[in-house]
Scaffold this active site. Structure first.
Site, PDB file in Angstrom:
ATOM      1  N   ASN A   1       0.831  -1.215   0.000  1.00 48.73           N
ATOM      2  CA  ASN A   1       0.000   0.000   0.000  1.00 48.73           C
ATOM      3  C   ASN A   1       0.862   1.261   0.000  1.00 48.73           C
ATOM      4  O   ASN A   1       0.338   2.371   0.010  1.00 48.73           O
ATOM      5  CB  ASN A   1      -0.990   0.002   1.172  1.00 48.73           C
ATOM      6  CG  ASN A   1      -0.296   0.086   2.517  1.00 48.73           C
ATOM      7  OD1 ASN A   1       0.919   0.298   2.592  1.00 48.73           O
ATOM      8  ND2 ASN A   1      -1.052  -0.068   3.580  1.00 48.73           N
TER       9      ASN A   1
ATOM     10  N   ALA B   1       3.149  -5.485   6.951  1.00 49.27           N
ATOM     11  CA  ALA B   1       2.815  -5.326   8.375  1.00 49.27           C
ATOM     12  C   ALA B   1       3.431  -4.032   8.871  1.00 49.27           C
ATOM     13  O   ALA B   1       4.364  -3.505   8.254  1.00 49.27           O
ATOM     14  CB  ALA B   1       3.383  -6.488   9.192  1.00 49.27           C
TER      15      ALA B   1
ATOM     16  N   ASN C   1      -3.827  -4.103  11.394  1.00 47.02           N
ATOM     17  CA  ASN C   1      -2.954  -4.134  10.220  1.00 47.02           C
ATOM     18  C   ASN C   1      -2.123  -5.412  10.096  1.00 47.02           C
ATOM     19  O   ASN C   1      -1.740  -5.792   8.996  1.00 47.02           O
ATOM     20  CB  ASN C   1      -2.016  -2.922  10.220  1.00 47.02           C
ATOM     21  CG  ASN C   1      -1.401  -2.703   8.863  1.00 47.02           C
ATOM     22  OD1 ASN C   1      -2.121  -2.549   7.879  1.00 47.02           O
ATOM     23  ND2 ASN C   1      -0.087  -2.747   8.785  1.00 47.02           N
TER      24      ASN C   1
ATOM     25  N   TYR D   1       3.523  -5.348  18.904  1.00 44.64           N
ATOM     26  CA  TYR D   1       4.095  -5.769  17.620  1.00 44.64           C
ATOM     27  C   TYR D   1       4.437  -7.261  17.663  1.00 44.64           C
ATOM     28  O   TYR D   1       3.984  -8.049  16.818  1.00 44.64           O
ATOM     29  CB  TYR D   1       5.335  -4.932  17.281  1.00 44.64           C
ATOM     30  CG  TYR D   1       6.148  -5.523  16.162  1.00 44.64           C
ATOM     31  CD1 TYR D   1       5.591  -5.694  14.895  1.00 44.64           C
ATOM     32  CD2 TYR D   1       7.460  -5.946  16.369  1.00 44.64           C
ATOM     33  CE1 TYR D   1       6.322  -6.278  13.870  1.00 44.64           C
ATOM     34  CE2 TYR D   1       8.200  -6.517  15.347  1.00 44.64           C
ATOM     35  CZ  TYR D   1       7.629  -6.684  14.104  1.00 44.64           C
ATOM     36  OH  TYR D   1       8.343  -7.261  13.105  1.00 44.64           O
TER      37      TYR D   1
ATOM     38  N   PHE E   1      15.986 -11.828  13.502  1.00 40.68           N
ATOM     39  CA  PHE E   1      16.569 -11.035  14.585  1.00 40.68           C
ATOM     40  C   PHE E   1      16.790  -9.623  14.000  1.00 40.68           C
ATOM     41  O   PHE E   1      15.877  -9.095  13.390  1.00 40.68           O
ATOM     42  CB  PHE E   1      17.774 -11.757  15.190  1.00 40.68           C
ATOM     43  CG  PHE E   1      17.300 -12.849  16.140  1.00 40.68           C
ATOM     44  CD1 PHE E   1      16.529 -13.917  15.686  1.00 40.68           C
ATOM     45  CD2 PHE E   1      17.515 -12.759  17.512  1.00 40.68           C
ATOM     46  CE1 PHE E   1      16.008 -14.874  16.555  1.00 40.68           C
ATOM     47  CE2 PHE E   1      16.994 -13.711  18.390  1.00 40.68           C
ATOM     48  CZ  PHE E   1      16.250 -14.766  17.908  1.00 40.68           C
ATOM     49  N   ASN E   2      17.932  -9.011  14.135  1.00 38.79           N
ATOM     50  CA  ASN E   2      18.039  -7.606  13.696  1.00 38.79           C
ATOM     51  C   ASN E   2      18.484  -7.507  12.235  1.00 38.79           C
ATOM     52  O   ASN E   2      19.679  -7.649  11.943  1.00 38.79           O
ATOM     53  CB  ASN E   2      18.987  -6.842  14.615  1.00 38.79           C
ATOM     54  CG  ASN E   2      18.392  -6.661  16.004  1.00 38.79           C
ATOM     55  OD1 ASN E   2      18.076  -7.632  16.688  1.00 38.79           O
ATOM     56  ND2 ASN E   2      18.200  -5.432  16.404  1.00 38.79           N
TER      57      ASN E   2
ATOM     58  N   HIS F   1      15.945   2.260  14.048  1.00 42.65           N
ATOM     59  CA  HIS F   1      16.917   1.175  14.141  1.00 42.65           C
ATOM     60  C   HIS F   1      18.345   1.695  14.313  1.00 42.65           C
ATOM     61  O   HIS F   1      18.726   2.698  13.714  1.00 42.65           O
ATOM     62  CB  HIS F   1      16.832   0.278  12.902  1.00 42.65           C
ATOM     63  CG  HIS F   1      15.510  -0.410  12.793  1.00 42.65           C
ATOM     64  ND1 HIS F   1      14.569  -0.056  11.863  1.00 42.65           N
ATOM     65  CD2 HIS F   1      14.960  -1.399  13.536  1.00 42.65           C
ATOM     66  CE1 HIS F   1      13.499  -0.814  12.023  1.00 42.65           C
ATOM     67  NE2 HIS F   1      13.715  -1.634  13.039  1.00 42.65           N
TER      68      HIS F   1
ATOM     69  N   ARG G   1      15.421   2.080  27.070  1.00 40.60           N
ATOM     70  CA  ARG G   1      14.184   2.152  26.289  1.00 40.60           C
ATOM     71  C   ARG G   1      13.265   1.026  26.780  1.00 40.60           C
ATOM     72  O   ARG G   1      13.727  -0.108  26.943  1.00 40.60           O
ATOM     73  CB  ARG G   1      14.532   1.959  24.807  1.00 40.60           C
ATOM     74  CG  ARG G   1      13.386   2.188  23.855  1.00 40.60           C
ATOM     75  CD  ARG G   1      13.845   2.169  22.415  1.00 40.60           C
ATOM     76  NE  ARG G   1      14.289   0.851  21.978  1.00 40.60           N
ATOM     77  CZ  ARG G   1      14.656   0.553  20.723  1.00 40.60           C
ATOM     78  NH1 ARG G   1      14.660   1.503  19.792  1.00 40.60           N
ATOM     79  NH2 ARG G   1      15.041  -0.657  20.398  1.00 40.60           N
TER      80      ARG G   1
ATOM     81  N   ASP H   1      13.266  -3.229  26.050  1.00 39.48           N
ATOM     82  CA  ASP H   1      14.503  -3.777  25.472  1.00 39.48           C
ATOM     83  C   ASP H   1      15.055  -4.909  26.335  1.00 39.48           C
ATOM     84  O   ASP H   1      15.283  -4.729  27.531  1.00 39.48           O
ATOM     85  CB  ASP H   1      15.577  -2.678  25.368  1.00 39.48           C
ATOM     86  CG  ASP H   1      15.492  -1.900  24.071  1.00 39.48           C
ATOM     87  OD1 ASP H   1      14.824  -2.370  23.134  1.00 39.48           O
ATOM     88  OD2 ASP H   1      16.108  -0.820  23.992  1.00 39.48           O
TER      89      ASP H   1
HETATM   90  N1  UFG Z   1      19.467   1.633  20.315  1.00 37.64           N
HETATM   91  C1  UFG Z   1      20.110   2.705  20.890  1.00 37.64           C
HETATM   92  N2  UFG Z   1      19.910   3.938  20.333  1.00 37.64           N
HETATM   93  C2  UFG Z   1      19.097   4.140  19.257  1.00 37.64           C
HETATM   94  C3  UFG Z   1      18.451   3.029  18.681  1.00 37.64           C
HETATM   95  C4  UFG Z   1      18.652   1.787  19.233  1.00 37.64           C
HETATM   96  O1  UFG Z   1      20.842   2.578  21.868  1.00 37.64           O
HETATM   97  O2  UFG Z   1      18.951   5.298  18.828  1.00 37.64           O
HETATM   98  C5  UFG Z   1      19.681   0.293  20.887  1.00 37.64           C
HETATM   99  C6  UFG Z   1      18.400  -0.366  21.362  1.00 37.64           C
HETATM  100  O3  UFG Z   1      18.110   0.005  22.679  1.00 37.64           O
HETATM  101  C7  UFG Z   1      18.747  -1.833  21.198  1.00 37.64           C
HETATM  102  C8  UFG Z   1      19.707  -1.869  20.014  1.00 37.64           C
HETATM  103  O4  UFG Z   1      20.173  -0.535  19.867  1.00 37.64           O
HETATM  104  O5  UFG Z   1      19.426  -2.281  22.324  1.00 37.64           O
HETATM  105  C9  UFG Z   1      19.041  -2.275  18.726  1.00 37.64           C
HETATM  106  O6  UFG Z   1      17.862  -1.503  18.555  1.00 37.64           O
HETATM  107  P1  UFG Z   1      16.979  -1.518  17.232  1.00 37.64           P
HETATM  108  O7  UFG Z   1      15.856  -0.559  17.462  1.00 37.64           O
HETATM  109  O8  UFG Z   1      17.839  -1.326  16.050  1.00 37.64           O
HETATM  110  O9  UFG Z   1      16.455  -2.998  17.172  1.00 37.64           O
HETATM  111  P2  UFG Z   1      15.637  -3.834  18.262  1.00 37.64           P
HETATM  112  O10 UFG Z   1      16.573  -4.893  18.764  1.00 37.64           O
HETATM  113  O11 UFG Z   1      14.973  -3.008  19.247  1.00 37.64           O
HETATM  114  O12 UFG Z   1      14.483  -4.389  17.358  1.00 37.64           O
HETATM  115  C10 UFG Z   1      14.681  -5.385  16.408  1.00 37.64           C
HETATM  116  C11 UFG Z   1      13.733  -5.166  15.238  1.00 37.64           C
HETATM  117  C12 UFG Z   1      12.312  -5.239  15.691  1.00 37.64           C
HETATM  118  C13 UFG Z   1      12.106  -6.515  16.427  1.00 37.64           C
HETATM  119  C14 UFG Z   1      13.126  -6.712  17.508  1.00 37.64           C
HETATM  120  C15 UFG Z   1      13.033  -8.066  18.118  1.00 37.64           C
HETATM  121  O13 UFG Z   1      13.967  -3.927  14.643  1.00 37.64           O
HETATM  122  O14 UFG Z   1      11.462  -5.184  14.589  1.00 37.64           O
HETATM  123  O15 UFG Z   1      14.421  -6.597  16.994  1.00 37.64           O
HETATM  124  O16 UFG Z   1      13.654  -8.076  19.334  1.00 37.64           O
HETATM  125  F1  UFG Z   1      10.879  -6.506  16.994  1.00 37.64           F
END
Ligand code: UFG
Length: 334
Positions: free
Chosen positions: A32, A74, A91, A140, A168-169, A188, A281, A284
């Site tokens: 979309n 999604a 969604n 989510y 994972f990431n 991210h 955050r 986390d």
């Molecule tokens: N982080 C920071 N500063 C930022 C952004 C992120 O310190 O500005 C840290 C976060 O706290 C985390 C790590 O960097 O510890 C990675 O963060 P991301 O937001 O890049 O990724 P996440 O691990 O939070 O999330 C990812 C995916 C999600 C999914 C999740 C599953 O992006 O879609 O893994 O755990 F849900």
């Protein structure tokens, strides 16, 4: 015979579309464009529309000989999901029900589903296997888990065969440099650090330095988007060849702390990145590392871009050559 990719204009979806095209597959895409980009779609037939619209979905199935579906469409912002949970259920869950209905009506049985490590929530298991307890800590992750449960029962009743891939990431960009990550609201870590390196952000805020890890910052498992794409194609072929359903983690099996990622970006780009300490955050987990042994064994998945330097180098190539991302959002506002 075509593969339908929903969310094929998004970050991961667009890489999968390109990989499918490179394999000679016919590809039909539904997006979309609320978060995806038309310019990210490098081939196939793109239908711009919403999975909330059942008539639209039926039109796509009626007009194409769809043989299998890779479903990525999604919302995926963890923070947004906590603020607007119902939006995520609508969604991510309701739309999947619409898609499954159409698949059943048109006799399409194979579905590869885009899931996430967020289904595990806070866990102490390192590395995490697919058998770990699933206890999402945000809507989510919950919305993805609800779909996984639905898929399980749909497969038990023999309506579909599915493979759910828990990423994972996701990070990195296509080898060609033609497509990469471009989120309107970027949350991210790697793109944020690269944007700071490019001077598009003042600094990187480190979310918490008091975790129970070596340097106090969170540890994550970064997996290259090209390797993710490859896993989808292997999953699709497994469904085609065996019809066997299953759930698989996709990660590199190696963990890097936030500070290690900052250092690696500095090494790869040669630019010092300003960082600042911030509070934790919400939601986390301290450490999230995948065991991808099952995917390696059963899907024959062999990641080829495992080094974190490689992942960051590819992401840097994309970001530094496309400072404004796809720069196409204005098209939809006209
Ligand atoms: N982080 C920071 N500063 C930022 C952004 C992120 O310190 O500005 C840290 C976060 O706290 C985390 C790590 O960097 O510890 C990675 O963060 P991301 O937001 O890049 O990724 P996440 O691990 O939070 O999330 C990812 C995916 C999600 C999914 C999740 C599953 O992006 O879609 O893994 O755990 F849900």
């Amino acid at each position: 015979m075509a593969v339908l990719v929903t969310g094929g204009a998004g970050y991961i979806g667009s890489h999968i579309v390109l990989s499918l095209l490179e394999k000679g597959e016919d590809v039909v895409i539904i997006d979309n464009l609320s978060r995806g980009h038309k310019k990210a779609v490098k081939g196939g037939i793109l239908y711009v529309g919403d999975l909330a619209d059942k008539t639209f979905i039926r039109k796509v199935f009626a007009e194409n000989d769809i043989e299998s579906v890779i479903h990525l469409a999604a919302y995926s912002q963890v923070e947004e999901s906590s603020e607007q949970p119902i939006k995520y259920y609508i969604n991510n869950v309701k739309t999947t029900i619409n898609l499954l209905e159409a698949m059943k009506d048109y006799g399409v049985k194979s579905l590869v589903f885009s899931s996430t490590a967020a289904v595990y929530g806070q866990t102490n298991e390192v590395p995490i296997r697919e058998t770990a307890v699933t206890n999402p800590v945000n809507p989510y992750g919950e919305s993805k888990l609800v779909v996984e449960r639905m898929l399980k029962w749909a497969s038990v009743s023999n309506d579909i065969n599915y493979i759910s891939l828990r990423y994972f990431n996701a990070a990195g960009a296509h080898d060609s440099g033609e497509i990469g990550e471009d989120h309107e609201v970027e949350s991210h870590l790697i793109p944020i650090i690269l944007m700071a390196a490019m001077g598009q952000r003042e600094k990187v805020v480190i979310y918490g330095e008091d975790y129970d890890t070596e340097d106090g910052t969170c540890i994550r498992d970064y997996v290259h988007v090209m390797d993710l794409s490859k896993a989808h194609i292997l999953a699709l072929n497994r469904l085609r060849n065996t019809g066997k359903s299953g759930i698989y983690n996709l990660g590199s099996g190696k963990g890097y702390s936030v500070k290690q990622i900052v250092k690696t970006v500095e090494r790869v780009t040669g630019i010092n990145v300003p960082v600042e300490s911030g509070g934790r955050r919400a939601g986390d987990a301290a450490v999230l590392i995948a065991s991808s042994e099952k995917a390696k064994k059963e899907l024959n998945w062999q990641p080829e871009h495992e080094s974190i330097e490689r992942i960051i180098r590819d992401a840097w190539r994309w970001h530094s050559n496309n400072a404004k991302g796809y720069n196409d959002k204005y098209i939809y506002l006209i």
